[in-house]
Design a protein around this motif. Structure first.
Motif, PDB file in Angstrom:
ATOM      1  N   VAL A 162      -6.600  -6.432   9.898  1.00 14.33           N
ATOM      2  CA  VAL A 162      -7.361  -5.215   9.630  1.00 14.33           C
ATOM      3  C   VAL A 162      -7.888  -4.666  10.956  1.00 14.33           C
ATOM      4  CG1 VAL A 162      -9.349  -4.230   8.447  1.00 14.33           C
ATOM      5  CG2 VAL A 162      -8.057  -6.080   7.365  1.00 14.33           C
ATOM      6  N   ASP A 188     -16.122   2.349   5.056  1.00 13.22           N
ATOM      7  CA  ASP A 188     -14.806   2.453   5.692  1.00 13.22           C
ATOM      8  C   ASP A 188     -14.179   1.077   5.873  1.00 13.22           C
ATOM      9  OD1 ASP A 188     -14.812   5.200   5.898  1.00 13.22           O
ATOM     10  OD2 ASP A 188     -15.438   5.248   7.994  1.00 13.22           O
ATOM     11  N   ALA A 220     -12.966  -0.374   2.546  1.00 16.10           N
ATOM     12  CA  ALA A 220     -11.749   0.318   2.103  1.00 16.10           C
ATOM     13  C   ALA A 220     -10.542  -0.162   2.900  1.00 16.10           C
ATOM     14  CB  ALA A 220     -11.925   1.831   2.255  1.00 16.10           C
ATOM     15  N   GLU A 221     -10.695  -0.351   4.202  1.00 16.61           N
ATOM     16  CA  GLU A 221      -9.561  -0.775   5.026  1.00 16.61           C
ATOM     17  C   GLU A 221      -9.159  -2.210   4.698  1.00 16.61           C
ATOM     18  OE1 GLU A 221      -6.451  -0.059   7.393  1.00 16.61           O
ATOM     19  OE2 GLU A 221      -7.980   1.403   6.761  1.00 16.61           O
ATOM     20  N   VAL A 256      -7.136  -1.928   1.548  1.00 13.27           N
ATOM     21  CA  VAL A 256      -5.789  -1.400   1.786  1.00 13.27           C
ATOM     22  C   VAL A 256      -4.869  -2.492   2.304  1.00 13.27           C
ATOM     23  CG1 VAL A 256      -4.429   0.143   3.242  1.00 13.27           C
ATOM     24  CG2 VAL A 256      -6.498   0.987   2.138  1.00 13.27           C
ATOM     25  N   GLN A 257      -5.325  -3.232   3.321  1.00 14.79           N
ATOM     26  CA  GLN A 257      -4.473  -4.272   3.910  1.00 14.79           C
ATOM     27  C   GLN A 257      -4.295  -5.462   2.961  1.00 14.79           C
ATOM     28  OE1 GLN A 257      -2.830  -3.395   6.499  1.00 14.79           O
ATOM     29  NE2 GLN A 257      -4.066  -1.543   6.761  1.00 14.79           N
ATOM     30  N   VAL A 301       0.262   3.984   0.906  1.00 12.50           N
ATOM     31  CA  VAL A 301      -0.855   3.399   1.659  1.00 12.50           C
ATOM     32  C   VAL A 301      -1.921   4.457   1.933  1.00 12.50           C
ATOM     33  CG1 VAL A 301      -1.511   2.393   3.873  1.00 12.50           C
ATOM     34  CG2 VAL A 301       0.527   1.575   2.694  1.00 12.50           C
ATOM     35  N   ALA A 302      -1.475   5.661   2.318  1.00 16.62           N
ATOM     36  CA  ALA A 302      -2.430   6.725   2.610  1.00 16.62           C
ATOM     37  C   ALA A 302      -3.233   7.105   1.362  1.00 16.62           C
ATOM     38  CB  ALA A 302      -1.695   7.948   3.154  1.00 16.62           C
ATOM     39  N   ARG A 359      -5.743   4.384   0.538  1.00 10.50           N
ATOM     40  CA  ARG A 359      -6.908   4.430   1.433  1.00 10.50           C
ATOM     41  C   ARG A 359      -7.876   5.522   0.986  1.00 10.50           C
ATOM     42  NH1 ARG A 359      -4.311   4.420   5.751  1.00 10.50           N
ATOM     43  NH2 ARG A 359      -4.660   2.264   6.423  1.00 10.50           N
ATOM     44  N   ARG A 413     -11.596   4.754  -0.475  1.00 10.65           N
ATOM     45  CA  ARG A 413     -12.742   5.252   0.295  1.00 10.65           C
ATOM     46  C   ARG A 413     -13.595   6.193  -0.536  1.00 10.65           C
ATOM     47  NH1 ARG A 413     -16.711   6.025   1.802  1.00 10.65           N
ATOM     48  NH2 ARG A 413     -17.566   6.375   3.896  1.00 10.65           N
TER      49      ARG A 413
END
Length: 424
Positions: free
Chosen positions: A66, A76, A79-80, A83-84, A115-116, A119, A123
């Motif tokens: 990450v 943030d 959320a990241e 995602v990962q 992925v976008a 995210r 978020r």
């Protein structure tokens, strides 16, 4: 072997570091969280990436990397991580259950999310009021995975710095409270899931000086520091020989030793940049054999050039990021004085302490103290303590800094020294 400059490398392109990789694998298997520290450009990200690759190959662990450089707050970061984590099938199934209200799609098929999109949706549903609960859900999903998970978090110090400080680079009470809350949450989950989720922290700036300045050092006590050292001259010379062979060139031992001597501190990135410029120089000359004259020419004309030196300007950029406009001038002056004089002795340090203490009291701008700046410069590998003073660690950085700032420093300092006794 490819010469990958400016990006992380792994596999056959990752040179040496076997002892370091073995030590970090042992820490992971023992269930210890790690804070990876090092000077700039030492290859921390490459080391972590290669570690994760090797651990995943054993099929003992799942791995997640990450990057929080773009994160601005805990929401943030959560959320990241989410995602990962979605790349792990077992974890993703649990994430979907815990975040189903956030991940609705027109067709109802969450798997269709890019992925976008993932995210953005994560978020949008994580805010100041629920980030801890959402984060706890994520860590619980990681901890319940069939295999232990190694969670590598890069650039956490950059996020901490954003949270701690205002636009001027000054630590604020509000920032301290927010940072304490976030790091306490991360510490709590690291302890609660320690046998199933192993955390590795790293970054391009040091976490410890930031926490020390804010009085938050105890929040990092679950992470065992591991200091990544520069290459030895022997290792750097071997790397140069391997690269030269890969590109059909010959760098005799005398040339490689001369290159290492000029660098003084064999930071892997600097070794790679030096090789890259030597390669271009020899190609333009239509030769394959390097000589000591070539290494001298390339160092003086290319390595210390004012053009194409983003990798060295990064050192300045990070100083401004971490110290802000009230602290950066102190670091700039200290580094310029050290580069010009070759050494910052104890008397000069004391003069700087008195000078900036008086200046900051008049300006009332809450700038960091000289000792705090020196601590950061020492921790992040700009300077090292010698007797009662300080010297540059890297010969390349010292020479480049002198070329870049020496003239302006002398022009500003010499009249003051002669007329007013100003410590600068």
């Amino acid at each position: 072997m490819r010469n990958i400059v400016g990006n992380w490398c792994e596999g056959e392109d990752h040179f040496n570091r076997e002892l370091e990789l073995q030590a970090l694998q042992e820490r992971v298997r023992d269930g210890n969280h790690t804070l990876l520290t090092a000077q700039r450009r030492m290859g921390k990200t490459s080391l972590v990436r290669e570690l994760l690759r090797r651990l995943k190959e054993t099929r003992e662990f799942e791995t997640i990397f990450v990057d929080l450089e773009a994160a601005a707050d805990p929401a943030d970061a959560i959320a990241e991580i989410g995602v990962q984590s979605s790349t792990l099938r077992g974890v993703w199934d649990r994430i979907k259950d815990g975040f189903s209200n956030l991940l609705q799609t027109a067709s109802g098929r969450i798997e269709e999310l890019s992925v976008a999109d993932l995210r953005v949706k994560l978020r949008a549903g994580i805010d100041a009021g629920n980030w801890q609960h959402r984060g706890d859900t994520l860590f619980a999903a990681l901890g319940e995975n069939s295999r232990p998970v190694v969670l590598a978090i890069d650039e956490l110090p950059i996020l901490v710095n954003k949270m701690l400080k205002d636009d001027a680079g000054v630590v604020t009470p509000e920032g301290t409270r927010a940072t304490e809350e976030f790091l306490s949450w991360l510490r709590k989950n690291g302890q609660a899931h320690g046998r199933r989720v192993c955390v590795i922290l790293s970054g391009s700036v040091g976490l410890e000086p930031l926490l020390e300045a804010a009085g938050l050092s105890p929040l990092a006590n679950i992470y065992f520091p591991y200091d990544l050292k520069p290459w030895s001259e022997e290792t750097a010379a071997d790397c140069l020989a391997a690269l030269a062979e890969s590109y059909g060139m010959r760098f005799p031992l005398k040339v490689r030793e001369d290159m290492c001597r000029r660098l003084r501190c064999c930071i892997p990135h600097h070794v790679q940049v030096y090789f890259d410029k030597m390669r271009d120089h020899l190609r333009h000359a239509g030769r394959e054999d390097a000589t000591p004259t070539d290494s001298e020419f390339v160092y003086e004309r290319e390595m210390l050039s004012v053009r194409g030196q983003v990798h060295l300007q990064h050192y300045e950029g990070r100083l401004e990021t971490i110290l802000g406009w009230v602290g950066y001038p102190i670091a700039l002056e200290i580094l310029s004085a050290t580069a010009v004089e070759g050494r910052l002795d104890g008397d000069a340090v004391e003069q700087y302490r008195c000078h900036y203490l008086a200046r900051n009291a008049i300006a009332d701008n809450a700038a960091p103290t000289v000792d705090q700046v020196l601590r950061m410069l020492e921790h992040d590998g700009y300077l090292e303590r010698k007797d009662d003073g300080y010297c540059f660690v890297s010969g390349l950085l010292e020479d480049w800094w002198r070329n870049r700032h020496g003239a302006s420093f002398r022009a500003a300092v010499e009249p003051r020294r002669r007329g007013q006794g100003d410590p600068r």
